[in-house]
Design a protein around this motif. Structure first.
Motif, short mmCIF file in Angstrom:
data_model
loop_
_atom_site.label_atom_id
_atom_site.label_comp_id
_atom_site.label_asym_id
_atom_site.label_seq_id
_atom_site.Cartn_x
_atom_site.Cartn_y
_atom_site.Cartn_z
N LEU A 220 0.82 -1.21 0.00
CA LEU A 220 0.00 0.00 0.00
C LEU A 220 0.86 1.26 0.00
N LEU A 221 1.96 1.25 0.77
CA LEU A 221 2.84 2.42 0.79
C LEU A 221 3.44 2.66 -0.60
N TYR A 222 3.87 1.59 -1.26
CA TYR A 222 4.39 1.74 -2.62
C TYR A 222 3.28 2.22 -3.56
N GLY A 223 2.05 1.73 -3.33
CA GLY A 223 0.94 2.20 -4.15
C GLY A 223 0.69 3.69 -3.97
N PHE A 224 0.77 4.16 -2.71
CA PHE A 224 0.64 5.60 -2.46
C PHE A 224 1.75 6.37 -3.18
N ALA A 225 2.98 5.86 -3.08
CA ALA A 225 4.10 6.53 -3.75
C ALA A 225 3.89 6.59 -5.25
N ALA A 226 3.39 5.50 -5.83
CA ALA A 226 3.14 5.46 -7.27
C ALA A 226 2.04 6.43 -7.66
N ALA A 227 0.97 6.49 -6.84
CA ALA A 227 -0.15 7.39 -7.14
C ALA A 227 0.29 8.85 -7.06
N VAL A 228 1.08 9.20 -6.04
CA VAL A 228 1.57 10.56 -5.89
C VAL A 228 2.53 10.91 -7.02
N LEU A 229 3.41 9.97 -7.39
CA LEU A 229 4.36 10.22 -8.46
C LEU A 229 3.65 10.44 -9.80
N GLY A 230 2.70 9.57 -10.11
CA GLY A 230 2.00 9.69 -11.39
C GLY A 230 0.98 10.79 -11.40
N GLY A 231 0.39 11.11 -10.25
CA GLY A 231 -0.65 12.13 -10.16
C GLY A 231 -1.94 11.53 -9.65
N LEU A 232 -2.45 12.06 -8.55
CA LEU A 232 -3.64 11.51 -7.92
C LEU A 232 -4.91 11.72 -8.75
N THR A 233 -4.83 12.51 -9.80
CA THR A 233 -5.99 12.74 -10.66
C THR A 233 -5.87 12.00 -11.99
N SER A 234 -4.86 11.13 -12.12
CA SER A 234 -4.61 10.49 -13.41
C SER A 234 -4.46 8.97 -13.26
N PRO A 235 -5.45 8.17 -13.71
CA PRO A 235 -5.28 6.70 -13.69
C PRO A 235 -4.08 6.25 -14.51
N PHE A 236 -3.87 6.86 -15.67
CA PHE A 236 -2.70 6.52 -16.48
C PHE A 236 -1.42 6.83 -15.73
N GLY A 237 -1.39 7.98 -15.07
CA GLY A 237 -0.21 8.35 -14.28
C GLY A 237 0.03 7.38 -13.15
N ALA A 238 -1.04 6.84 -12.55
CA ALA A 238 -0.89 5.87 -11.47
C ALA A 238 -0.17 4.62 -11.96
N VAL A 239 -0.52 4.17 -13.17
CA VAL A 239 0.13 2.97 -13.73
C VAL A 239 1.59 3.25 -14.05
N VAL A 240 1.85 4.39 -14.70
CA VAL A 240 3.24 4.75 -15.01
C VAL A 240 4.04 4.90 -13.71
N GLY A 241 3.44 5.55 -12.72
CA GLY A 241 4.11 5.71 -11.43
C GLY A 241 4.42 4.38 -10.78
N GLY A 242 3.49 3.42 -10.89
CA GLY A 242 3.73 2.10 -10.32
C GLY A 242 4.94 1.41 -10.94
N PHE A 243 5.02 1.46 -12.26
CA PHE A 243 6.17 0.85 -12.93
C PHE A 243 7.47 1.57 -12.57
N LEU A 244 7.43 2.89 -12.52
CA LEU A 244 8.64 3.66 -12.18
C LEU A 244 9.10 3.36 -10.76
N VAL A 245 8.16 3.29 -9.82
CA VAL A 245 8.53 3.00 -8.44
C VAL A 245 9.12 1.59 -8.32
N GLY A 246 8.54 0.62 -9.03
CA GLY A 246 9.07 -0.74 -8.99
C GLY A 246 10.49 -0.82 -9.51
N VAL A 247 10.75 -0.18 -10.64
CA VAL A 247 12.11 -0.19 -11.22
C VAL A 247 13.07 0.56 -10.30
N PHE A 248 12.64 1.73 -9.81
CA PHE A 248 13.49 2.55 -8.93
C PHE A 248 13.86 1.77 -7.67
N GLU A 249 12.88 1.10 -7.07
CA GLU A 249 13.13 0.32 -5.86
C GLU A 249 14.18 -0.77 -6.10
#
Length: 292
Positions: A220-249
């Motif tokens: 859930l914490l990583y999900g929050f990080a991904a949502a904030v990174l991609g943008g809390l108003t953008s579903p597409f940004g949430a997905v991109v943020g999730g992939f970026l956070v996974g690779v970064f981690e």
């Protein structure tokens, strides 16, 4: 080079789970302008339901589909019973409601299925994908399911009447009500969809982290990080943020000395803080402008 490629692919696979969780977070945020701190526990509870269905004799995919239906209905019930009465309540009241929901789901899951770790089957297997040793079939399956989910959500919100109504209710609720959209039920549908999407994340990550009531805390914490990174108003940004956070981690844990599993969660929290300081709306989120 092989190590780098392996870590990137593994990060993309893990990021697929973060993307699903971030999508669920964004769905509820767009509906009620609050972060659901119980989103991980809702996903965990749905995963236990799927496990129980399989214990009763269902194979994975029928249990998967039935769990999504149960999760969708459960999300609507939670919104109607707990959060609809709190519509006009202060922010702290909503936070207290989320914390209460977190504790209730965690405790009920522990009492019902106990706190022992359980194995959860993978529908994709664990062998090398297409004979490659860089990525497993389960990791490839996680990526594929996430991309299909994003595509389905795109078509739903772009080309269906209900999807367009949900977008209108989330962005311009007063105008939506004026044209006859029942914004209250659009919020409930958003909760149902978020619950089902979170269930997908739980079902895909359970074969990796194993099944137990506290399995989704870090996710859930990583999900929050991904949502904030991609943008809390953008579903597409949430997905991109999730992939970026996974690779970064994965890359940070591999190439920076002294960073082990104990420091990965603080890194996710630090990422949230950095994004909020530099670009509060995220990479793809829209800035909210209010007239005062």
């Amino acid at each position: 080079m092989e190590l780098f490629t392996n870590q990137v692919l593994a990060g993309i696979a893990t990021g697929a789970i973060y993307a699903c969780m971030a999508l669920a977070v964004v769905m509820i945020y767009q509906a009620i302008d609050h972060l659901n701190f119980a989103q991980g526990e809702m996903a965990m509870f749905s995963t236990f339901i799927a496990w129980q269905l399989m214990q009763w004799g269902l194979s994975f995919w029928p249990a998967f589909l039935l769990t999504l239906v149960i999760s969708f209905i459960g999300g609507i019930v939670i919104e109607r019973a707990l959060f609809k009465p709190l519509t006009n309540a202060p922010v702290l009241v909503h936070v207290a409601g989320f914390i209460a929901l977190f504790a209730i789901l965690n405790s009920v899951a522990g009492l019902t299925w106990d706190f022992t770790i359980k194995q959860f089957p993978s529908p994709f297997g664990s062998s090398g994908f297409l004979g490659s040793q860089l990525i497993s079939t389960h990791q490839a399956g996680m990526i594929g399911v996430t991309l299909v989910l994003l595509l389905l959500l795109f078509f739903f919100f772009r080309f269906t009447r209900i999807g367009l109504a949900m977008r209108a209710a989330a962005s311009l609720p007063e105008s939506a009500r004026l044209v006859g959209i029942n914004t209250s039920w659009m919020i409930a549908l958003g909760w149902g969809m978020a619950s089902a999407i979170g269930a997908i994340a739980g079902l895909l990550i359970a074969p990796v982290v194993f099944l137990e009531p506290n399995m989704m805390g870090g996710i859930l914490l990583y999900g929050f990080a991904a949502a904030v990174l991609g943008g809390l108003t953008s579903p597409f940004g949430a997905v991109v943020g999730g992939f970026l956070v996974g690779v970064f981690e994965n890359l940070v844990g591999t190439y920076i000395p002294g960073v082990g599993n104990e420091l990965k969660l603080p890194i996710a929290l630090a990422l949230i803080i950095v994004v909020l300081v530099i670009k509060p709306s995220g990479l793809f989120g829209r800035a909210i402008v209010q007239r005062v």
